[in-house]
Motif scaffolding. Structure first.
Motif, mmCIF file in Angstrom:
data_model
loop_
_atom_site.group_PDB
_atom_site.id
_atom_site.type_symbol
_atom_site.label_atom_id
_atom_site.label_comp_id
_atom_site.label_asym_id
_atom_site.label_seq_id
_atom_site.Cartn_x
_atom_site.Cartn_y
_atom_site.Cartn_z
ATOM 1 N N ASP A 126 21.224 108.355 -9.973
ATOM 2 C CA ASP A 126 22.602 108.495 -10.455
ATOM 3 C C ASP A 126 23.143 107.095 -10.679
ATOM 4 O O ASP A 126 23.309 106.321 -9.734
ATOM 5 N N MET A 127 23.380 106.748 -11.927
ATOM 6 C CA MET A 127 23.810 105.385 -12.257
ATOM 7 C C MET A 127 25.308 105.343 -12.538
ATOM 8 O O MET A 127 25.809 106.047 -13.409
ATOM 9 N N HIS A 128 26.002 104.501 -11.774
ATOM 10 C CA HIS A 128 27.430 104.294 -11.995
ATOM 11 C C HIS A 128 27.632 102.960 -12.694
ATOM 12 O O HIS A 128 27.193 101.910 -12.217
ATOM 13 N N THR A 129 28.284 103.011 -13.849
ATOM 14 C CA THR A 129 28.607 101.800 -14.602
ATOM 15 C C THR A 129 30.100 101.737 -14.836
ATOM 16 O O THR A 129 30.837 102.687 -14.558
ATOM 17 N N GLN A 130 30.551 100.627 -15.367
ATOM 18 C CA GLN A 130 31.977 100.499 -15.663
ATOM 19 C C GLN A 130 32.397 101.546 -16.689
ATOM 20 O O GLN A 130 33.507 102.072 -16.643
ATOM 21 N N HIS A 131 31.476 101.884 -17.612
ATOM 22 C CA HIS A 131 31.779 102.926 -18.595
ATOM 23 C C HIS A 131 31.986 104.269 -17.904
ATOM 24 O O HIS A 131 32.922 105.005 -18.215
ATOM 25 N N GLN A 132 31.087 104.586 -16.954
ATOM 26 C CA GLN A 132 31.230 105.854 -16.242
ATOM 27 C C GLN A 132 32.537 105.885 -15.466
ATOM 28 O O GLN A 132 33.162 106.922 -15.306
ATOM 29 N N GLN A 133 32.916 104.732 -14.944
ATOM 30 C CA GLN A 133 34.173 104.631 -14.210
ATOM 31 C C GLN A 133 35.342 105.079 -15.075
ATOM 32 O O GLN A 133 36.290 105.708 -14.591
ATOM 33 N N GLN A 134 35.252 104.802 -16.355
ATOM 34 C CA GLN A 134 36.336 105.185 -17.263
ATOM 35 C C GLN A 134 36.420 106.698 -17.450
ATOM 36 O O GLN A 134 37.428 107.206 -17.945
ATOM 37 N N THR A 135 35.364 107.434 -17.064
ATOM 38 C CA THR A 135 35.433 108.891 -17.185
ATOM 39 C C THR A 135 36.503 109.478 -16.280
ATOM 40 O O THR A 135 36.982 110.584 -16.516
ATOM 41 N N LEU A 136 36.885 108.729 -15.236
ATOM 42 C CA LEU A 136 37.980 109.196 -14.376
ATOM 43 C C LEU A 136 39.290 109.293 -15.148
ATOM 44 O O LEU A 136 40.219 109.996 -14.729
ATOM 45 N N LEU A 137 39.350 108.578 -16.272
ATOM 46 C CA LEU A 137 40.558 108.618 -17.085
ATOM 47 C C LEU A 137 40.530 109.780 -18.074
ATOM 48 O O LEU A 137 41.460 109.950 -18.860
ATOM 49 N N LYS A 138 39.467 110.565 -18.032
ATOM 50 C CA LYS A 138 39.370 111.738 -18.889
ATOM 51 C C LYS A 138 39.616 112.988 -18.052
ATOM 52 O O LYS A 138 38.853 113.300 -17.138
ATOM 53 N N LYS A 139 40.655 113.691 -18.395
ATOM 54 C CA LYS A 139 41.061 114.875 -17.622
ATOM 55 C C LYS A 139 39.945 115.898 -17.502
ATOM 56 O O LYS A 139 39.734 116.509 -16.438
ATOM 57 N N ALA A 140 39.185 116.089 -18.573
ATOM 58 C CA ALA A 140 38.153 117.123 -18.575
ATOM 59 C C ALA A 140 37.050 116.839 -17.564
ATOM 60 O O ALA A 140 36.359 117.756 -17.112
ATOM 61 N N GLU A 141 36.874 115.552 -17.197
ATOM 62 C CA GLU A 141 35.803 115.197 -16.268
ATOM 63 C C GLU A 141 36.122 115.617 -14.836
ATOM 64 O O GLU A 141 35.212 115.753 -14.016
ATOM 65 N N HIS A 142 37.399 115.805 -14.524
ATOM 66 C CA HIS A 142 37.781 116.092 -13.146
ATOM 67 C C HIS A 142 37.224 117.441 -12.685
ATOM 68 O O HIS A 142 36.719 117.569 -11.567
ATOM 69 N N MET A 143 37.334 118.446 -13.534
ATOM 70 C CA MET A 143 36.820 119.753 -13.149
ATOM 71 C C MET A 143 35.293 119.729 -13.054
ATOM 72 O O MET A 143 34.710 120.439 -12.226
ATOM 73 N N LYS A 144 34.637 118.904 -13.875
ATOM 74 C CA LYS A 144 33.179 118.790 -13.783
ATOM 75 C C LYS A 144 32.775 118.241 -12.414
ATOM 76 O O LYS A 144 31.806 118.701 -11.806
ATOM 77 N N LEU A 145 33.538 117.249 -11.920
ATOM 78 C CA LEU A 145 33.254 116.695 -10.599
ATOM 79 C C LEU A 145 33.449 117.750 -9.522
ATOM 80 O O LEU A 145 32.638 117.874 -8.593
ATOM 81 N N LEU A 146 34.526 118.511 -9.637
ATOM 82 C CA LEU A 146 34.793 119.571 -8.660
ATOM 83 C C LEU A 146 33.673 120.605 -8.671
ATOM 84 O O LEU A 146 33.174 121.010 -7.610
ATOM 85 N N ASP A 147 33.265 121.040 -9.859
ATOM 86 C CA ASP A 147 32.220 122.063 -9.961
ATOM 87 C C ASP A 147 30.885 121.554 -9.427
ATOM 88 O O ASP A 147 30.108 122.318 -8.839
#
Length: 561
Positions: A126-147
């Motif tokens: 699982d690779m975390h990059t600065q780009h991936q960090q920006q996914t927190l600013l995308k509302k749709a990604e939040h439910m994906k994390l929860l699921d």
């Protein structure tokens, strides 16, 4: 875990071979030394798209290889489900060779696509990059994390919602297709009635098209067939003195007078008798065949007419007889529906209401479970954020309802956060501070790591925008994560570097007129010197060295707790 990375002829890397260890692996180096290239090479090995001009020397092969060790039975089973077989000792060897803009991908010497590489590597790293960090600013990604966090209990409910949604959509589509006024319905009923009658009146049988076409071809070509068969008959029969039948008869008569003089002649005579019998049988069958080709014009017209009927039906309703039968069956069903239109629409409407009710019930159950899992996730994230110096943090998840249910449910949910006393909760995607985002992502990663079985976590630029106490807390959190997962991180902070179980230096140098990047593992003294460089910059004083030693000693004490 990731055991080894071997990179050749990629960007500034001529040939680098790195062995990683358990727990926390830290990579440091001067700005511009090529730290980002190492992360880029890892992404290439994981199946990412190849950047343009990635190969250092175009006339040579670019090479990237990742060696993993997998000991989790569940992960091994998931990898096997993807069609990849780990070695007996659980090793997975991913290789990408780049030659003249062509790439050859293999896993354990089995050729695979880049998509397959991505599927397999997603189970390993699982690779975390600065780009991936920006996914927190995308509302749709939040439910994906929860699921993902609550997938054990959420996935079955999501599947149920998807099934109910599919049934509902199918029924609604049927209703839309059947919606028509009385005049249109009457026209369609009459047209269906005509089509059904036309197909039924043709009375086509299975395989009849092939049989009739065969008959037709025989009749069309009968003159040529009979002429050729007659020539064969005259050559092999008994009509002329030179025919094969007559010649063999004369040969038999000649041999008959001598067959008793020598036993070997008698055997040859018997063979010739068999040939004569076979030839005679052949001529009888050939003559019967020619007689069967004798038909009158009425027979030909009958076959031709039948073939026209069959081809006409196939041209309208299907390229094969089976397709015609399927069309007839579907037309009968539609005719029945339209003939009893009002009753059918009423029944369909009732089915839609029941399907919608079942879908919403399944969606509500999914929402309830998501809310339960969100409480657990947000509590875990709050605890993790507190460990990262968010002292008065509040973190929660807001659930709104979509106008319509989708295959993924009816939830529109997103994280909200307040990092200061008296500050109102606001959506996470409104958080602007890079340092806050880095720590929030690390907190989320630490919570997700406890729920998944991915062996290796890679952090690139997780320390963006932080320093001092916050940097120390990030280092401690990464050390905690590394107790259950292998962690590989690139950093420029001495606090994080001091926490390393294995410390690697990335440096750039000139070699034979070329700039190359290399990676070396540091021993304890070299690691201390590198931490001192991170602390003091160009001039490394004894005070800075002393500070670096103390920082490493404190890190060792912290890791013991």
């Amino acid at each position: 875990m990731l055991l080894n990375v071997h990179i050749k002829n990629i960007a500034l890397i001529d040939d680098a071979n790195v062995n990683f260890t358990d727990n926390l692996n830290i990579l440091t180096g001067e700005t511009g030394a090529g730290k980002s290239i190492i992360m880029g090479a890892l992404k290439i090995g994981m199946g990412d798209k190849l950047p343009k001009d990635i190969v250092r020397e175009p006339d040579k092969e670019g090479f990237c290889q990742l060696l993993f060790l997998v000991d989790d039975p569940q992960v091994i089973e998931q990898i096997r489900d993807l069609g990849v077989e780990p070695s007996e000792d659980g090793e997975i060897l991913i290789t990408r060779r780049i030659n003249n803009s062509r790439t050859i991908n293999t896993i354990n010497d089995m050729a695979v696509t880049a998509a397959k590489l991505r599927e397999v590597s997603a189970l390993l790293i699982d690779m975390h990059t600065q780009h991936q960090q920006q996914t927190l600013l995308k509302k749709a990604e939040h439910m994906k994390l929860l699921d993902k966090y609550g997938r054990a209990s959420i996935d079955p409910l999501k599947q149920k919602v998807a099934e109910c949604h599919r049934e509902y959509v199918t029924l609604r589509r049927e209703m839309d297709e059947l919606s028509m006024d009385e005049a249109e319905r009457s026209r369609k009923v009459e047209f269906l009635k005509y089509q059904i009658a036309e197909i039924e009146s043709a009375n086509i049988k299975t395989g009849e098209d092939e049989d009739v076409e065969h008959q037709y071809n025989r009749m069309v070509n009968s003159r040529d067939i009979v002429a050729a068969a007659s020539d064969v008959y005259s050559v092999t029969g008994y009509e002329s003195s030179s025919s094969a039948g007559n010649e063999i008869g004369r040969a038999l008569a000649s041999m008959k007078g001598i067959k008793d003089l020598d036993g070997e002649i008698d055997g040859l005579y018997s063979q010739l008798e068999n040939i004569d019998a076979l030839l005679n049988d052949f001529n009888v069958e050939l003559n019967d065949y020619m007689q069967s080709m004798d038909f009158d014009d009425s027979e030909f017209r009958s076959v031709e007419s039948r073939l026209d009927v069959i081809n006409d039906i196939k041209g309208k309703y299907g390229s094969t007889v089976e397709e015609v039968f399927k069309y007839l069956e579907d037309s009968r069903k539609e005719y029945e529906r339209l003939s009893e239109y009002d009753e059918y629409i009423a029944g369909l409407s009732d089915k839609i209401k029941k399907a919608e009710k079942a879908m919403l019930k399944a969606a509500d159950a999914l929402t309830a479970e998501r809310q339960r899992q969100a409480e657990n996730l947000c509590r875990d994230i709050r605890d993790a954020l507190a460990d990262l110096s968010f002292m008065e943090v509040r973190f929660d998840m807001v659930f709104d309802r979509l106008p319509e249910c989708t295959a993924n449910g009816i939830d529109d949910c997103y994280f909200v956060i307040s990092t200061n006393v008296g500050e109102k909760m606001r959506p996470l995607y409104d958080v602007a501070s890079g340092g806050e985002l880095s720590r929030i992502m690390l907190a989320i990663k630490s919570c997700m790591a406890s729920e998944d079985n991915i062996g290796t976590l890679v952090f690139d630029e997780i320390d963006v925008g932080i320093s001092g106490r916050a940097a120390q807390k990030v280092a401690e959190k990464m050390a905690v994560i590394s107790r259950s997962h292998q962690v590989i991180s690139i950093t420029h902070l001495p606090q994080i570097a001091a926490m390393a179980d294995s410390h690697y230096l990335i440096e750039k140098s000139a070699d034979e007129g070329k700039t190359v990047t290399r990676i070396v593992r540091l021993n304890d003294e070299e690691s201390t010197e590198e931490i001192a460089r991170l602390l003091g910059g160009v001039t490394i004083t004894e005070a800075v060295m002393s500070n670096a030693r103390e920082m490493k000693q404190m890190a060792e004490k912290t890791k013991k707790y």
